[in-house]
Write an enzyme that holds these catalytic residues in place. Structure first.
Site, short mmCIF file in Angstrom:
data_model
loop_
_atom_site.label_atom_id
_atom_site.label_comp_id
_atom_site.label_asym_id
_atom_site.label_seq_id
_atom_site.Cartn_x
_atom_site.Cartn_y
_atom_site.Cartn_z
N ARG A 159 -10.33 -2.53 40.20
CA ARG A 159 -8.92 -2.93 40.36
C ARG A 159 -8.01 -1.77 39.96
O ARG A 159 -7.91 -1.44 38.78
CB ARG A 159 -8.58 -4.17 39.54
CG ARG A 159 -7.08 -4.51 39.61
CD ARG A 159 -6.74 -5.94 39.23
NE ARG A 159 -6.87 -6.20 37.80
CZ ARG A 159 -6.35 -7.28 37.19
NH1 ARG A 159 -5.67 -8.18 37.91
NH2 ARG A 159 -6.54 -7.48 35.92
N ASP A 438 -4.12 -10.38 28.12
CA ASP A 438 -3.91 -9.08 28.76
C ASP A 438 -2.44 -8.98 29.11
O ASP A 438 -1.62 -9.79 28.66
CB ASP A 438 -4.83 -8.88 29.97
CG ASP A 438 -4.51 -9.82 31.14
OD1 ASP A 438 -3.51 -10.57 31.08
OD2 ASP A 438 -5.27 -9.79 32.13
#
Length: 526
Positions: A159, A438
């Protein structure tokens, strides 16, 4: 001679294996061809935000109705991406890469985005680790323990960063390069052929898109990159995270733009909640309750998930579930069992809805998710299963009811300070209060604080949320953090800096688009 290319970051031993002249020339080619388009698309985001702030509704685009109504499908899915029942996600430090690949999950999303604090060294070290992983040679000696890959490992998916984040340590013609282009280009250039030789391929998770033209930009980059390396069209395969509210309205269009290079969409639930707040920030009728009260079973989130599954399966694409943020709890069996039960229930909901797989954030939860999908999805996927009905703009944008409490406000402040401090220390994925936080989950906390202050929300006890109230809570939570981590680490751990950043973000006149962008500029761009 690399004309116009300058490395402004430190060159540590080993970096020359990643930042090679051909790789840097590849980055420069993509930057020169496509950065003007990227910049124009970022400006278009600002234009749309102003349009919505003026009271215009977010809705399905009339100009692309033929795409939504058309009878088309994506081009196809490689064999090793047909069964994705459990995927593990996490940053790209060396131990994590090995453990994730060995976790028993079907896929590992190696995250250079929300789970990585984008220090120069995190980014380049991450690319070194991914290169060794792609070659199947990654090993580690750490504290007397040896780590190496098992005979059977998860499929590797990278990613890159979103379109909004820069990489200030690489300049082309005096311009900083997009973090997304750097991450994609280095991974693809170094690893595409090695991955293909091992029977897999260059696979990517694409984050934070808001418009089908942003998907078209990725597709054009893929076409160019494959041409430069002499690889066939469609070698690259991507999964797009539907993690913005505008992106949910363009799920069909995103699949269409990337139809030669896409295999799935993913319900990126945490960023989606953040994007909901951000996109509708000026509308007092769209205020969300406590973060803990916004889960996947509330109506607007359930409609979003069903919409993603329905859209994917109509087009022959996989529909991936999102990440339950619960993680195993050490030394408290009751809390640990509660966390496992919450994950199990979440995964059962996804499997019953028709998702083809799901995410976990910790190796200890792979078996929990796998048991659910093995039981409820006996085949490799559920492409023939689709929720009935359709979705309306009103259903996607109507907030759920729920409590607005002082405890919820305090938790938002605590989590935001704790995460921002860790991010400034170079950590992008952090366990806080038995949850894996996150950047996406921290974004919810700080955006909700802004939303409550901006609209003067009254909490359930009658207290009005003001800037003064939030700043007092910031002072209180700083003391909590100091008590938790001790005086010495509190001073070195960047908690004071994090509190200042949080206050600035929450007190801003307009809701800042991302907390990571100003943080990066201030603390990591040098």
């Amino acid at each position: 001679m690399m004309t116009g290319i300058e490395i402004k970051g430190e060159m540590k031993p080993g970096y020359e294996t990643i930042l090679t002249e051909p790789a840097l020339v590849f980055i420069a080619q993509l930057h020169r061809m496509y950065d003007p388009t990227r910049q124009s698309l970022l400006r278009a985001r600002e234009d749309r935000k102003r349009w919505w702030a003026e009271g215009n509704a977010i809705d399905f685009a009339p100009e692309t109705s033929s795409v939504r109504d058309g009878n088309w499908k994506i081009s196809g899915t490689p064999a090793d991406l047909q069964d994705r029942r459990v995927e593990i996600t996490g940053p790209c430090d060396r131990k994590m890469v090995i453990n994730a690949l060995n976790s028993g999950a079907k896929c590992y999303m190696a995250c250079l985005e929300d789970a990585t604090s984008p220090t120069w060294h995190n980014i380049v070290d991450g690319q070194i680790n991914l290169k060794d992983a792609a070659a199947g040679t990654i090993t580690l000696e750490d504290k007397g323990k040896s780590y190496k890959l098992n005979a059977e490992t998860a499929v590797l998916i990278c990613r890159p960063r979103g379109w909004h984040l820069p990489e200030t340590h690489i300049e082309v013609d005096g311009e900083e390069v997009s973090g997304a282009i750097v991450d994609f280009a280095l991974y693809f250039f170094h690893n595409a052929r090695a991955l293909l030789a091992r029977g897999t391929g260059p696979y990517f998770y694409l984050p934070k898109m808001e418009h089908y033209l942003e998907a078209r930009l990725w597709n054009n980059i893929f076409v160019t990159a494959q041409s430069i390396l002499g690889l066939p069209l469609g070698t690259i395969k991507s999964t797009v995270l539907i993690e913005t509210l505008p992106g949910a309205f363009m799920a069909d269009e995103i699949l269409f733009e990337l139809r030669d290079h896409i295999v799935a969409l993913n319900c990126g639930r945490w960023d989606y909640i953040f994007s909901y707040i951000k996109s509708l920030s000026y509308d007092p009728s769209k205020i969300l309750p406590d973060r803990a009260a916004v889960n996947m079973t509330v109506p607007f989130m359930a409609k979003y998930a069903a919409h993603v599954v329905r859209t994917c399966h109509k087009r022959g694409a996989h529909a991936m579930g999102g990440m339950s943020a619960f993680i195993p709890v050490k030394d408290d069996e009751a809390k640990n069992q509660a966390a496992f039960a919450a994950v199990k229930a979440d995964k059962e909901r996804e499997a019953n809805l028709g998702h083809d797989g799901t995410w976990v954030a910790h190796p200890g939860l792979v078996s929990v998710a796998k048991e659910v999908f093995d039981r409820l999805m006996p085949g490799p996927n559920q492409l023939t299963k689709s929720p009935e009905g359709s979705v309306t703009a009103e259903e996607l944008t109507t907030p759920n009811a729920g409590p607005k409490t002082a405890a919820g406000l305090a938790m938002n402040v605590n989590v935001a300070i704790g995460y921002i401090a860790a991010w400034l220390r170079g950590l992008g994925a952090v366990p806080l209060h038995n949850m894996m936080e996150d950047a996406a989950t921290a974004e919810i906390s700080r955006a909700q604080l802004w939303q409550w202050r901006h609209h003067g929300v009254s909490l359930d006890d009658g207290t009005k949320v003001t800037g003064a109230l939030i700043n007092e809570e910031i002072k209180t939570q700083l003391k909590v953090w100091k008590g938790d981590v001790g005086d010495n680490f509190f001073e070195a751990g960047k908690y004071k800096e994090a509190a200042t950043i949080l206050s600035d973000l929450v007190m801003a006149r307009d809701l800042p688009d991302f907390l990571t962008t100003p943080c990066y500029r201030k603390f990591m761009a040098g």
